[in-house]
Design an enzyme around this catalytic site. Structure first.
Site, PDB file in Angstrom:
ATOM      1  N   CYS A   1     -71.588 -89.053  22.411  1.00  0.00           N
ATOM      2  CA  CYS A   1     -72.118 -90.469  22.702  1.00  0.00           C
ATOM      3  C   CYS A   1     -71.102 -91.200  22.931  1.00  0.00           C
ATOM      4  CB  CYS A   1     -73.005 -90.757  21.505  1.00  0.00           C
ATOM      5  SG  CYS A   1     -73.325 -92.545  21.596  1.00  0.00           S
ATOM      6  N   ASN A   2     -70.736 -91.736  24.110  1.00  0.00           N
ATOM      7  CA  ASN A   2     -69.664 -92.465  24.509  1.00  0.00           C
ATOM      8  C   ASN A   2     -69.672 -93.764  23.777  1.00  0.00           C
ATOM      9  OD1 ASN A   2     -67.976 -91.583  27.203  1.00  0.00           O
ATOM     10  ND2 ASN A   2     -70.210 -90.707  27.115  1.00  0.00           N
ATOM     11  N   THR A   3     -70.636 -94.375  23.511  1.00  0.00           N
ATOM     12  CA  THR A   3     -70.908 -95.563  22.900  1.00  0.00           C
ATOM     13  C   THR A   3     -70.312 -95.520  21.731  1.00  0.00           C
ATOM     14  OG1 THR A   3     -72.651 -96.512  24.195  1.00  0.00           O
ATOM     15  CG2 THR A   3     -72.461 -97.370  21.845  1.00  0.00           C
TER      16      THR A   3
ATOM     17  N   ASP B   1     -75.844 -87.531  19.464  1.00  0.00           N
ATOM     18  CA  ASP B   1     -76.005 -88.410  20.336  1.00  0.00           C
ATOM     19  C   ASP B   1     -77.189 -89.255  19.925  1.00  0.00           C
ATOM     20  OD1 ASP B   1     -75.621 -89.870  23.006  1.00  0.00           O
ATOM     21  OD2 ASP B   1     -77.421 -88.817  23.743  1.00  0.00           O
ATOM     22  N   SER B   2     -77.538 -90.569  20.612  1.00  0.00           N
ATOM     23  CA  SER B   2     -78.464 -91.336  20.454  1.00  0.00           C
ATOM     24  C   SER B   2     -79.796 -90.831  20.811  1.00  0.00           C
ATOM     25  CB  SER B   2     -78.409 -92.581  21.084  1.00  0.00           C
ATOM     26  OG  SER B   2     -78.191 -92.465  22.530  1.00  0.00           O
TER      27      SER B   2
ATOM     28  N   TYR C   1     -78.378 -96.736  21.927  1.00  0.00           N
ATOM     29  CA  TYR C   1     -77.351 -97.327  21.256  1.00  0.00           C
ATOM     30  C   TYR C   1     -76.608 -98.521  21.999  1.00  0.00           C
ATOM     31  CZ  TYR C   1     -77.271 -93.692  17.239  1.00  0.00           C
ATOM     32  OH  TYR C   1     -77.710 -93.064  16.460  1.00  0.00           O
ATOM     33  N   GLY C   2     -76.307 -98.461  23.383  1.00  0.00           N
ATOM     34  CA  GLY C   2     -75.712 -99.189  24.210  1.00  0.00           C
ATOM     35  C   GLY C   2     -75.976-100.458  24.009  1.00  0.00           C
TER      36      GLY C   2
ATOM     37  N   GLU D   1     -84.599 -91.519  29.390  1.00  0.00           N
ATOM     38  CA  GLU D   1     -85.125 -90.938  28.044  1.00  0.00           C
ATOM     39  C   GLU D   1     -86.783 -90.860  28.213  1.00  0.00           C
ATOM     40  OE1 GLU D   1     -84.609 -90.271  24.602  1.00  0.00           O
ATOM     41  OE2 GLU D   1     -82.201 -90.521  25.171  1.00  0.00           O
TER      42      GLU D   1
ATOM     43  N   CYS E   1     -71.486 -92.328  29.975  1.00  0.00           N
ATOM     44  CA  CYS E   1     -72.590 -92.123  29.091  1.00  0.00           C
ATOM     45  C   CYS E   1     -73.267 -90.794  29.404  1.00  0.00           C
ATOM     46  CB  CYS E   1     -73.596 -93.236  29.341  1.00  0.00           C
ATOM     47  SG  CYS E   1     -75.143 -93.011  28.364  1.00  0.00           S
ATOM     48  N   THR E   2     -73.369 -89.858  28.379  1.00  0.00           N
ATOM     49  CA  THR E   2     -73.759 -88.663  28.450  1.00  0.00           C
ATOM     50  C   THR E   2     -75.267 -88.569  29.043  1.00  0.00           C
ATOM     51  OG1 THR E   2     -74.626 -88.606  26.196  1.00  0.00           O
ATOM     52  CG2 THR E   2     -72.194 -87.692  26.671  1.00  0.00           C
ATOM     53  N   HIS E   3     -75.765 -89.477  29.128  1.00  0.00           N
ATOM     54  CA  HIS E   3     -77.242 -89.544  29.870  1.00  0.00           C
ATOM     55  C   HIS E   3     -77.311 -89.605  31.216  1.00  0.00           C
ATOM     56  CE1 HIS E   3     -79.018 -91.341  25.712  1.00  0.00           C
ATOM     57  NE2 HIS E   3     -80.205 -90.790  26.410  1.00  0.00           N
TER      58      HIS E   3
END
Length: 272
Positions: free
Chosen positions: A76-78, A12-13, A45-46, A156, A188-190
């Site tokens: 990471c979906n992006t 992931d980012s 990354y988005g 983050e 988004c995994t966040h």
């Protein structure tokens, strides 16, 4: 039964993929060695150019191949949205999409006339992969998506609750709340880090969908029976390892094996 643990790369980012890793560890308490790559030096990354992100993902894959991993799980979906189906299929190891199993699940369980909304990063919304794949299901009456560019930076920073999160969530969900969709996908995994705030802000008729649940199903179907050795995690972090370690302690209630890496000449190398 496998004698040695499978090696699964998860990336992931930043810290968002930990929400996926948590589900994977619950699903595979034994038999898997997870290698988690957090590109915290280059998060988010988005909002970055697509070609730049493709370079980042290529570097991460090359790093995983050096580690000898058996499969890649995108948390990471992006990143998932910018790779073509051919690119995923042509990798030397199996690649597990986070978007595809979520679309299949929602498309198959939603009653006729259902409405679906997707919360995601700007790039995921721009690529519209969720939207395009969900449009194939005739039982879905309306599909909408909403970019939430402030979510990832806030998460983050470790701000997962409180007045700031409440205000930002209300701002982004105002239009969705007026529509009252039947399903709301956390694209988004966040976003599961602020799941409670999102749940408190939406209609009771709206079902929240976490894609991590469905990527776990795909991985279970592929792995089948595992070995009996306890699963382990090694974390590779491109940013501040101390900050990442603090997040691990807060999220998992324990520290982890965190290894810092350097980004040099379009390559990822273990520091030291």
């Amino acid at each position: 039964m496998l004698k040695n643990n499978l090696k699964i790369g998860v990336f992931d980012s930043g810290i968002g993929g930990l929400t996926v890793l948590k589900k994977l560890l619950q699903g595979f308490p034994r038999g898997v060695d997870f290698f988690y790559f957090a590109d915290t030096a280059r998060v988010p990354y988005g909002s970055k150019p697509i070609e730049t992100l493709r370079g980042y993902v290529g570097e991460i894959f090359d790093f995983f191949f050096q580690l000898g991993i058996d499969a890649i799980v995108t948390a990471c979906n992006t990143s998932d949205s910018i790779l073509s189906q051919r690119e995923k299929q042509n990798l030397p190891v199996p690649y597990f999409s986070i978007i595809d199993p979520t679309v299949r699940a929602v498309g198959s369980i939603a009653p006729k006339g259902s409405e679906v909304s997707i919360l995601a990063t700007s790039n995921t919304v721009r690529r519209s992969l969720y939207l395009r794949k969900l449009f194939r299901y005739e039982n879905l009456r309306r599909i909408t998506q909403k970019a939430c560019p402030l979510f990832v930076p806030i998460i983050e920073e470790g701000i997962w609750e409180g007045e700031i999160v409440d205000a930002v969530v209300r701002y982004y969900l105002a239009e969705i709340n007026r529509m009252e969709p039947d399903y709301l996908i956390l694209g988004c995994t966040h976003y599961p880090f602020i799941r409670k705030v999102i749940e408190a802000s939406i209609s009771q008729k709206t079902l929240l969908v976490d894609p991590a649940d469905y990527i776990l199903v795909d991985l279970k179907n592929w792995i089948g029976e595992t070995g009996d050795k306890e699963s382990r995690v090694t974390y590779y972090v491109s940013g501040n390892p101390e900050s990442f370690q603090r997040i691990l302690g807060r999220y998992f209630q324990r520290e982890g094996n965190v290894i810092p890496v350097d980004l040099v000449d379009e390559r990822i190398t273990i520091r030291g």
